[in-house]
Design an enzyme around this catalytic site. Sequence first.
Site, PDB file in Angstrom:
ATOM      1  CB  THR A   1      -0.981  -0.082   1.609  1.00  0.00           C
ATOM      2  OG1 THR A   1      -1.497  -1.053   1.883  1.00  0.00           O
ATOM      3  CG2 THR A   1      -1.971   1.655   1.270  1.00  0.00           C
TER       4      THR A   1
ATOM      5  CG  ASP B   1      -4.547  -1.472   2.960  1.00  0.00           C
ATOM      6  OD1 ASP B   1      -3.570  -0.940   3.825  1.00  0.00           O
ATOM      7  OD2 ASP B   1      -4.463  -2.987   2.441  1.00  0.00           O
TER       8      ASP B   1
ATOM      9  N   GLY C   1      -2.755  -8.949  -0.213  1.00  0.00           N
ATOM     10  CA  GLY C   1      -1.726 -10.463   0.050  1.00  0.00           C
ATOM     11  C   GLY C   1      -0.294 -10.644  -1.150  1.00  0.00           C
TER      12      GLY C   1
ATOM     13  CE  LYS D   1      -5.716  -3.933  -0.536  1.00  0.00           C
ATOM     14  NZ  LYS D   1      -4.434  -4.475   0.413  1.00  0.00           N
TER      15      LYS D   1
ATOM     16  CD  GLU E   1      -2.236  -1.935  -1.924  1.00  0.00           C
ATOM     17  OE1 GLU E   1      -1.478  -3.179  -1.162  1.00  0.00           O
ATOM     18  OE2 GLU E   1      -3.126  -0.991  -1.951  1.00  0.00           O
ATOM     19  N   GLY E   2      -3.254  -5.799  -5.277  1.00  0.00           N
ATOM     20  CA  GLY E   2      -3.502  -6.641  -5.364  1.00  0.00           C
ATOM     21  C   GLY E   2      -3.964  -6.954  -3.669  1.00  0.00           C
TER      22      GLY E   2
END
Length: 225
Positions: free
Chosen positions: A16, A53, A115, A37, A112-113
């Site tokens: 993040t 996040d 994990g 995300k 952003e993925g």
Amino acid sequence: MRGCFVTGTDTGVGKTVVAAAMVAALRADGVRVAAFKPVVTGLDEPEPGRPADHELLGAAAGVAPEAVAPQTFGPAVSPHLAAELAGTALDPAAAIAAARAAGASADALVVEGVGGLLVPLTIDFTVRDLAVALGLPLVIAARPGLGTISHTVLTVEAARAVGLDVRAVVLTPWPAKPSAMERSNRTTIARMADVEVATLAAVGTGVGELAAAGATLPFDGWIGP
């Protein structure tokens, strides 16, 4: 669609911060940038002193958190389980469409993925599958310390196995005085994985701080198609 996809070697490795720093730096340069995300979990267990996040990404992009993450859940568990506990299921097609819609209204999209790369969004659809569907270059956030070589090289190999374009690894938080091990980790990852390895120091949550930190990253070469 121009942009990049930020994944990590694990949860809590700085994805993040890396993503928000790039978003804030792009925005400071006058680029219309969107952040996305697919899902946020763990809202029931916030990290003291840090925003969630989607809140940090939203602040960096200048939008509401809800515009960044279409779905959020309380338990700090994997997305597929968080959805199951809530009596629902994530819809991969909807996540792909939402990401593309975010990118369509901007000059650049930073995704952003959740994990690591093989985290399941559903039992049959992983973060890696989302990255493949979006076709964005990959940036991998990783720890600088012990264990990071194997974790990082495995992530690079898992990405390349499905044709993802790995543009860089970012080791974070990079100390002001890195140890011999940390310096070796950086050069070893670069050689073993044949990938650019950048570093990002610890950074606060203010948008100005994020933009300044992001400006230290050579991300011009990471933003694709």
